[in-house]
Design a protein around this motif. Structure first.
Motif, PDB file in Angstrom:
ATOM      1  N   ILE A 174       2.222   2.394   5.860  1.00 15.36           N
ATOM      2  CA  ILE A 174       1.264   3.011   6.361  1.00 15.36           C
ATOM      3  C   ILE A 174       0.250   3.835   5.042  1.00 15.36           C
ATOM      4  N   GLU A 175       1.231   4.545   4.270  1.00 17.43           N
ATOM      5  CA  GLU A 175       0.784   5.259   3.200  1.00 17.43           C
ATOM      6  C   GLU A 175       0.088   4.118   2.191  1.00 17.43           C
ATOM      7  N   VAL A 176       0.706   3.014   2.198  1.00 15.62           N
ATOM      8  CA  VAL A 176      -0.001   2.089   1.063  1.00 15.62           C
ATOM      9  C   VAL A 176      -1.226   1.705   1.669  1.00 15.62           C
ATOM     10  N   ILE A 177      -1.599   1.574   2.959  1.00 13.64           N
ATOM     11  CA  ILE A 177      -2.618   1.022   3.663  1.00 13.64           C
ATOM     12  C   ILE A 177      -3.798   2.065   3.515  1.00 13.64           C
ATOM     13  N   LYS A 178      -3.467   3.349   3.519  1.00 11.86           N
ATOM     14  CA  LYS A 178      -4.351   4.548   3.029  1.00 11.86           C
ATOM     15  C   LYS A 178      -4.810   4.196   1.733  1.00 11.86           C
ATOM     16  N   GLN A 179      -3.695   4.079   0.425  1.00  8.87           N
ATOM     17  CA  GLN A 179      -4.158   4.193  -0.760  1.00  8.87           C
ATOM     18  C   GLN A 179      -5.143   2.876  -1.084  1.00  8.87           C
ATOM     19  N   GLY A 180      -4.780   1.683  -0.308  1.00  7.37           N
ATOM     20  CA  GLY A 180      -5.618   0.585  -0.469  1.00  7.37           C
ATOM     21  C   GLY A 180      -6.974   0.685  -0.122  1.00  7.37           C
ATOM     22  N   ASP A 181      -6.826   1.507   1.144  1.00 10.37           N
ATOM     23  CA  ASP A 181      -8.237   1.468   1.707  1.00 10.37           C
ATOM     24  C   ASP A 181      -9.168   2.508   0.886  1.00 10.37           C
ATOM     25  N   ALA A 182      -8.609   3.366   0.125  1.00 11.86           N
ATOM     26  CA  ALA A 182      -9.515   4.411  -0.781  1.00 11.86           C
ATOM     27  C   ALA A 182      -9.983   3.419  -1.689  1.00 11.86           C
ATOM     28  N   LEU A 183      -9.419   2.480  -2.030  1.00  9.89           N
ATOM     29  CA  LEU A 183      -9.878   1.678  -3.306  1.00  9.89           C
ATOM     30  C   LEU A 183     -10.795   0.479  -2.853  1.00  9.89           C
TER      31      LEU A 183
END
Ligand code: LRH
Ligand code: MN
Length: 442
Positions: A174-183
């Motif tokens: 879920i943290e990786v989704i957040k980081q990807g979404d920001a990019l």
């Protein structure tokens, strides 16, 4: 020679790695030969066929893995780095930017977390934009223990018998989704090393149910316009069972998860002699093919240069892709995730990636030039010989001038690898970054 390239290397370590005039000079020196070879194709194929293929090749972008920009290794070790390897994410993006300038087909980077956590998201987005790069799928990592982790993934992550371990892995995804979404990424790739090494070690049903339950939590955290790619693999690092071990198990999960979940096909993740092109055809039929990790292999998950061992298989896979995508009216460039996943144990990482992109775009070009009407007639009449002749005629035709023409029109280099070498680019990277820098990744 070194002096000239050294001067203009330092001059252009800005947003463009190579000044366009140098690509133009390179192309000017090769244009006569190129036009002669391209003209030969015009004798056998209609203007419409060639122009249609060229436009599709220009639009076709392959994502470069952030974890494959340095020298790779095996459990037997990693030999000395290529030198001048990227020391941080900015330099990795610059290296992908260079590949994209050289071949016009490497317009995205796929990040692996935590190997490549963006420290300054705004800066990273700006650097990527300067190089004309997008962020493709982000990859989570629950196959290695992080220094500060509370729980170990030794006996798996999403499958683990202990709920607390599963929760730790779910939280990471879920943290990786957040980081990807920001990019600006639009997909999460989940590959699990989860499985067992000995009979009796695992309850297969419980492991699968735990994995499904964990993936459902991750799926629930996906933004509405995101995809979840479930990557399967037959074996390694577990050597008795892998919980998501083949396309059937991945498809089962993708179907149970929902419309945003798809299967990801890594070419090296199959048992020997698996018919990958048939798997691709059926996943497309089901609307559950999400994308690819292109590479090649002779034995296991060797992560070798795409098209270096089985180029005919790569062509046959693209033949099914073009047939299946057209049957579904899919947009070739946008509707699937085109990514490389390789490890460079003996080659220069950038040269290896240039060769992979070249092999993949050539296989796509060949598939675009298959006479589908004639093939259907042969299939409808069980004319096995003619069907083979139609495919092999295309495979044995040199379509490299067609791919080169697409690069030329995209203001890229007619011969990316020879330009990379004539610039003595690796030497310049070593001069800039040092001989012993090593990139994070595999
Ligand atoms: C597993 C895999 C997966 C990545 C890893 C780097 O073998 O193909 O896609 O996470 O390589
Ligand atoms: Mn992979």
């Amino acid at each position: 020679m070194l002096l000239i390239s050294h001067l203009y290397f330092n001059h252009y370590i800005s947003s463009m790695n190579i000044e366009q005039k140098h690509i133009a000079q390179h192309n000017d020196s090769l244009i006569a030969v190129h036009q002669r070879k391209f003209a030969r194709l015009k004798e056998d194929f209609s203007q419409f066929e060639l122009e249609n293929a060229i436009q599709k090749l220009i639009d076709f972008q392959i994502a470069i893995p952030s974890w494959a920009l340095g020298t790779g290794g095996t459990r037997f070790g990693r030999f000395a780095a290529a030198g001048g390897e990227p020391r941080n994410l900015e330099e990795k993006i610059a290296d992908v930017g260079l590949l994209h300038q050289l071949n016009g087909s490497s317009g995205a980077i796929s990040l692996h977390i935590p190997w490549d956590i963006p420290q300054d998201v705004a800066k990273i987005k700006q650097v990527a934009a300067e190089f004309g790069l997008a962020f493709d799928a982000v990859n989570s990592n629950t196959f290695q223990d992080q220094a500060n982790a509370s729980h170990s993934y030794k006996f798996g992550s999403l499958q683990h018998v202990n709920k607390a371990v599963r929760q730790q892995a779910v939280a990471h995804n879920i943290e990786v989704i957040k980081q990807g979404d920001a990019l600006g990424s639009k997909a999460l790739t989940v590959w699990l090393a989860d499985g067992s090494c000995f009979p009796g070690q695992l309850n297969f049903r419980k492991a699968f149910e735990n994995t499904l339950e964990s993936l459902q939590e991750i799926y629930g955290a996906l933004p509405a316009d995101w995809k979840l790619f479930v990557e399967y693999k037959a074996f390694e690092p577990n050597f008795y069972s892998t919980t998501i071990g083949d396309w059937g198990q991945s498809l089962l999960l993708a179907n149970k998860l929902g419309a945003q979940a798809y299967t990801l096909v890594d070419l090296g993740h199959h048992l020997p002699n698996a018919n990958i092109e048939q798997i691709v055809s059926l996943l497309l039929m089901e609307g559950k093919l999400g994308g690819f990790h292109f590479n090649d292999s002779k034995y296991g998950d060797d992560d070798l240069t795409a098209g270096s061992i089985k180029p005919y298989q790569l062509f046959l896979i693209f033949n099914e892709l073009v047939e299946g995508m057209d049957a579904k009216g899919m947009n070739h460039a946008k509707d699937l995730g085109w990514m490389i996943d390789a490890s460079h144990n003996v080659k220069d990482p950038l040269e290896d990636l240039l060769q992979s992109v070249d092999a993949i775009t050539l296989a796509y070009a060949q598939a675009l030039m298959v006479d589908r009407t004639a093939l259907k007639v042969a299939q409808d009449h069980n004319d096995v010989v003619q069907a083979q002749e139609i495919l092999q005629q295309v495979f044995r035709t040199d379509f490299r001038p067609l791919v080169a023409e697409a690069r030329l029109r995209a203001n890229a280099a007619l011969s990316p690898l020879s330009l990379f070498r004539s610039l003595a680019y690796r030497d310049q990277l070593i001069a800039k970054r040092g001989k012993n820098t090593t990139a994070t990744g595999l």
